[in-house]
Write an enzyme that holds these catalytic residues in place. Structure first.
Site, PDB file in Angstrom:
ATOM      1  N   SER A  58      26.850  33.101 -17.489  1.00 17.00           N
ATOM      2  CA  SER A  58      27.851  32.815 -16.462  1.00 17.00           C
ATOM      3  C   SER A  58      28.306  34.113 -15.797  1.00 17.00           C
ATOM      4  O   SER A  58      28.314  35.178 -16.426  1.00 17.00           O
ATOM      5  CB  SER A  58      29.041  32.153 -17.151  1.00 17.00           C
ATOM      6  OG  SER A  58      30.171  32.216 -16.329  1.00 17.00           O
ATOM      7  N   TYR A 114      35.664  32.022 -24.168  1.00 16.06           N
ATOM      8  CA  TYR A 114      34.457  31.431 -23.562  1.00 16.06           C
ATOM      9  C   TYR A 114      33.566  32.539 -22.979  1.00 16.06           C
ATOM     10  O   TYR A 114      32.369  32.611 -23.249  1.00 16.06           O
ATOM     11  CB  TYR A 114      34.857  30.427 -22.472  1.00 16.06           C
ATOM     12  CG  TYR A 114      33.757  30.142 -21.497  1.00 16.06           C
ATOM     13  CD1 TYR A 114      32.663  29.373 -21.863  1.00 16.06           C
ATOM     14  CD2 TYR A 114      33.779  30.678 -20.203  1.00 16.06           C
ATOM     15  CE1 TYR A 114      31.622  29.143 -20.974  1.00 16.06           C
ATOM     16  CE2 TYR A 114      32.754  30.451 -19.312  1.00 16.06           C
ATOM     17  CZ  TYR A 114      31.681  29.676 -19.707  1.00 16.06           C
ATOM     18  OH  TYR A 114      30.650  29.468 -18.827  1.00 16.06           O
ATOM     19  N   LYS A 174      29.603  34.166 -24.038  1.00 21.85           N
ATOM     20  CA  LYS A 174      28.445  34.387 -23.152  1.00 21.85           C
ATOM     21  C   LYS A 174      27.975  35.847 -23.257  1.00 21.85           C
ATOM     22  O   LYS A 174      26.774  36.120 -23.356  1.00 21.85           O
ATOM     23  CB  LYS A 174      28.811  34.055 -21.699  1.00 21.85           C
ATOM     24  CG  LYS A 174      29.127  32.598 -21.449  1.00 21.85           C
ATOM     25  CD  LYS A 174      27.897  31.717 -21.621  1.00 21.85           C
ATOM     26  CE  LYS A 174      28.189  30.243 -21.458  1.00 21.85           C
ATOM     27  NZ  LYS A 174      27.097  29.371 -21.901  1.00 21.85           N
TER      28      LYS A 174
END
Ligand code: UDP
Length: 334
Positions: free
Chosen positions: A124, A149, A153
């Site tokens: 992302s 989050y 990644k």
């Protein structure tokens, strides 16, 4: 030979399954339906007119995952099994680290056991944190990220780089998504958050269909053309095609770890989104301006040149397509 798609019933996973099947690939799909619905599997088959094997399993369950590799001739893996809600990750960091990081490790370890070494990873633009310069290139500074989050990644990207360093017979593509929106033009599959949406486009869709009263625009005093946040929205079907192209590259050229931005390269503001959505679909989107959302950044959009030059990837769908397809899906699935 088959491509294993983990999380294939989810938003980006389901659209990628459709593109892979339309491209003539064989796929095997796993999902535990933690944030998706079993019916989506039937819808993927309906859209494409093609069949594939599906397993309802959790990718943290190593034994079940091994069974999938035992029973199928898996050649490559695309991993869509991550949790993805920024706000939720702040409340449940352990769950995010277990599902995203431990899950990726179990998956990679299982792949190693079965000597499957082609991997495409859903990353992302969040890994760039608050960028110094836009448009963002793949070699721009990474982090600091602002939530668990984003950390998951970033950590998985690092794990993949270490893995490749240790054994360069792996072929790995890391795809950094900007803001995926829209839905399949059939109106059958799309983004269907269970709770009140956190992201802009699904929120606008619920206001457009009067399921929510009005949109809150989080700040209009950013240093952008109209003061509202600017993002690089990409149609989910374009994004899905990016995965097919990335796999093609690994199949044909292989041997390496490749990182690509998947975006359009165009930044649109929140007000652009509201205006275009409302115009294209002839609907009212009532809104009010509220405080900035904590952790938000002013502007984030990609430089998509590398994906264009190396993958032949160009996002073809316009903002009008994104808004029309989003509304078409939400109308069908109220
Ligand atoms: N946004 C907004 N109202 C909402 C949701 C989002 O004004 O209800 C804004 C947000 O501040 C940002 C843009 O829309 O400028 C995109 O937000 P989203 O959460 O979709 O993506 P991200 O910020 O993670 O890129």
């Amino acid at each position: 030979m088959s491509i294993l798609v983990t999380g294939g019933a989810g938003y980006i996973g389901s659209h990628t399954c459709v593109e892979l099947l339309n491209h003539g690939e064989n796929i095997v799909v796993i999902d535990n339906f933690s944030n998706s619905k079993p019916h989506t599997i039937d819808l993927i088959k309906k859209i494409t007119g093609k069949d594939f094997k599906f397993y309802e399993i959790d990718y943290l369950d190593r034994k079940s995952l091994e069974r999938v590799f035992e029973e199928n001739n898996i050649e490559s893996v695309i991993n869509f099994s991550g949790y993805k809600a920024v706000g939720e990750s702040l409340e449940k960091p352990i769950e995010y680290y277990i599902n995203n990081v431990s899950g990726a490790l179990i998956l990679l370890d299982t792949m190693k056991k079965y000597n499957v070494k082609k991997f495409v990873f859903s990353s992302s633009a969040t890994v760039y944190g608050d960028p110094d310069i836009v448009p963002i290139k793949e070699n721009s500074r990474l982090g600091p990220t602002t939530n668990p989050y984003g950390n998951t990644k970033l950590f998985i990207e690092q794990i993949l780089k270490d893995l490749y360093k240790s054994d360069n017979s792996w072929d790995i593509a890391i795809l950094r998504y900007f803001n995926p929106v829209g839905a399949h033009e059939s109106g059958l599959i799309g983004e269907d958050p269970r709770d009140i949406p956190n992201n802009l486009m699904p929120y606008i869709a619920k206001v457009a269909t009067q399921q929510l009263k009005e949109l809150s625009i989080f700040g209009n005093d950013y240093d952008t053309k109209d003061g509202t946040g600017v993002r690089d929205y990409i149609h989910v079907v374009d994004l899905a095609r990016g995965h097919v192209l990335a796999l093609n590259k690994l199949d044909k050229e292989g041997k390496g770890i490749f990182i690509y931005n998947l975006g359009t390269g165009i930044g649109y503001s929140v007000l652009d989104m509201v205006n275009v959505y409302s115009k294209v679909n002839n609907v009212d989107i009532p809104y009010k301006i509220t405080e900035r959302r904590k952790g938000d950044i002013a502007s984030c959009y990609s430089d998509p040149t590398k994906a264009k030059e190396e993958l032949g990837f160009i996002a073809e769908k316009t903002l009008e397509d994104m808004c029309r397809d989003s509304y078409n899906f939400i109308k069908n699935n109220k």
